[in-house]
Design a protein around this motif. Structure first.
Motif, short mmCIF file in Angstrom:
data_model
loop_
_atom_site.label_atom_id
_atom_site.label_comp_id
_atom_site.label_asym_id
_atom_site.label_seq_id
_atom_site.Cartn_x
_atom_site.Cartn_y
_atom_site.Cartn_z
N LEU A 30 39.20 35.39 37.37
CA LEU A 30 40.09 35.87 36.31
C LEU A 30 40.56 37.30 36.57
O LEU A 30 41.75 37.61 36.41
N VAL A 31 39.66 38.17 36.96
CA VAL A 31 40.03 39.57 37.21
C VAL A 31 40.99 39.66 38.39
O VAL A 31 42.01 40.35 38.33
N ALA A 32 40.66 38.97 39.46
CA ALA A 32 41.51 39.05 40.66
C ALA A 32 42.90 38.47 40.42
O ALA A 32 43.88 38.96 40.98
N ASN A 33 42.98 37.45 39.58
CA ASN A 33 44.29 36.83 39.31
C ASN A 33 45.06 37.55 38.22
O ASN A 33 46.27 37.35 38.09
N SER A 34 44.40 38.38 37.42
CA SER A 34 45.11 39.03 36.31
C SER A 34 45.59 40.44 36.64
O SER A 34 46.47 40.95 35.95
N VAL A 35 45.02 41.08 37.65
CA VAL A 35 45.47 42.42 37.99
C VAL A 35 46.73 42.34 38.86
O VAL A 35 46.90 41.40 39.63
N SER A 36 47.59 43.32 38.68
CA SER A 36 48.77 43.36 39.54
C SER A 36 48.35 43.98 40.86
O SER A 36 47.74 45.04 40.92
N GLY A 37 48.60 43.29 41.94
CA GLY A 37 48.14 43.73 43.24
C GLY A 37 46.75 43.20 43.52
O GLY A 37 46.26 42.28 42.87
N LEU A 38 46.10 43.81 44.47
CA LEU A 38 44.76 43.38 44.86
C LEU A 38 43.70 44.19 44.14
O LEU A 38 43.87 45.38 43.91
N PRO A 39 42.58 43.54 43.78
CA PRO A 39 41.48 44.31 43.20
C PRO A 39 40.86 45.20 44.28
O PRO A 39 40.82 44.84 45.46
N LEU A 40 40.41 46.37 43.87
CA LEU A 40 39.76 47.27 44.82
C LEU A 40 38.36 46.75 45.13
O LEU A 40 37.59 46.43 44.23
N MET A 41 38.05 46.66 46.41
CA MET A 41 36.75 46.18 46.84
C MET A 41 36.01 47.31 47.54
O MET A 41 36.46 47.80 48.58
N PRO A 42 34.89 47.73 46.99
CA PRO A 42 34.12 48.80 47.62
C PRO A 42 33.28 48.24 48.78
O PRO A 42 32.34 47.48 48.56
N TRP A 43 33.60 48.61 49.99
CA TRP A 43 32.82 48.13 51.14
C TRP A 43 31.40 48.68 51.11
O TRP A 43 30.49 48.09 51.67
N SER A 44 31.22 49.81 50.42
CA SER A 44 29.90 50.43 50.38
C SER A 44 28.88 49.61 49.59
O SER A 44 27.67 49.85 49.69
N ALA A 45 29.34 48.63 48.84
CA ALA A 45 28.40 47.77 48.10
C ALA A 45 27.60 46.90 49.06
O ALA A 45 26.44 46.57 48.76
N ILE A 46 28.17 46.57 50.21
CA ILE A 46 27.46 45.70 51.15
C ILE A 46 26.19 46.37 51.67
O ILE A 46 25.09 45.81 51.52
N PRO A 47 26.28 47.56 52.30
CA PRO A 47 25.01 48.16 52.78
C PRO A 47 24.07 48.54 51.64
O PRO A 47 22.84 48.49 51.81
N THR A 48 24.61 48.89 50.49
CA THR A 48 23.75 49.24 49.36
C THR A 48 22.90 48.04 48.93
O THR A 48 21.68 48.16 48.74
N LEU A 49 23.53 46.89 48.78
CA LEU A 49 22.80 45.70 48.36
C LEU A 49 21.83 45.23 49.44
O LEU A 49 20.73 44.76 49.14
N VAL A 50 22.22 45.37 50.71
CA VAL A 50 21.32 44.98 51.80
C VAL A 50 20.09 45.89 51.81
O VAL A 50 18.96 45.42 51.98
N LEU A 51 20.29 47.20 51.62
CA LEU A 51 19.14 48.12 51.58
C LEU A 51 18.23 47.82 50.39
O LEU A 51 17.01 47.88 50.52
N LEU A 52 18.82 47.51 49.26
CA LEU A 52 18.00 47.13 48.10
C LEU A 52 17.20 45.86 48.39
O LEU A 52 16.02 45.75 48.03
N ALA A 53 17.85 44.89 49.04
CA ALA A 53 17.15 43.64 49.39
C ALA A 53 16.00 43.91 50.36
O ALA A 53 14.91 43.35 50.20
N LEU A 54 16.24 44.76 51.35
CA LEU A 54 15.18 45.09 52.30
C LEU A 54 14.01 45.80 51.60
O LEU A 54 12.84 45.51 51.87
N ALA A 55 14.34 46.72 50.71
CA ALA A 55 13.29 47.45 49.98
C ALA A 55 12.48 46.50 49.10
O ALA A 55 11.24 46.58 49.07
N GLU A 56 13.15 45.59 48.40
CA GLU A 56 12.42 44.65 47.55
C GLU A 56 11.62 43.66 48.38
O GLU A 56 10.52 43.27 48.00
N GLY A 57 12.16 43.24 49.51
CA GLY A 57 11.41 42.33 50.38
C GLY A 57 10.17 42.99 50.94
O GLY A 57 9.08 42.39 50.98
#
Length: 163
Positions: A30-57
């Protein structure tokens, strides 16, 4: 917690994370189809979530050894186990919602992948959804690590509780 004062907490099942992932995917679409243009995607979320996963593991591995009182480890304080369990439950719910949201966002741009900007959004959203899936797996592993092992003299019909 159970309503009878038993002090046990049920493990996270598959229903709530699945429902949250589906709701997140719907929100992402819904968000991606309702905004004019492309939604902003933070690439920094990828390493952040991976580091959190490694820490929890990593924490889950140490916690499992301490809860089971493996040789060479200190016994875990019940309050510490309860805090880790709360972290695991919260991480599992967040990761389910995030994985669904970013998967829905990736799905919304699949029809226009010939454009470089859409391809970039697709790859970042898909990578973030995958990283959130890793966090979900690590959170469920941490939750499992907080389980108190059954005593030999307890009734075998009772399911093991969580720390």
């Amino acid at each position: 917690m159970s309503g009878e004062g038993g002090g046990t907490l049920a493990p996270t099942g598959w229903r709530v994370p699945t429902l949250l992932a589906l709701l997140g995917a719907l929100a992402g679409l819904l968000v991606a189809n309702s905004v004019s243009g492309l939604p902003l995607m933070p690439w920094s979320a990828i390493p952040t979530l991976v580091l959190l996963a490694l820490a929890e593991g990593f924490t889950a591995g140490r916690t499992a050894r301490r809860v089971r009182r493996a040789p060479g480890t200190e016994p875990m304080e019940p309050l510490s186990a309860a805090r880790l369990l709360a972290l695991a439950k919260a991480s599992a719910l967040f990761a389910s919602l995030a994985a669904g949201y970013f998967a829905g966002t990736a799905l919304s741009v699949t029809g226009r992948l010939e454009l470089p900007s859409h391809r970039e959004v697709f790859l970042i959203a898909l990578g973030t959804a995958f990283a959130a899936g890793l966090l979900l797996a690590a959170a469920l592993y941490l939750e499992h690590a907080c389980r108190v092992p059954e005593d030999e003299d307890e009734d075998r019909n009772d399911p093991p509780g969580l720390a």
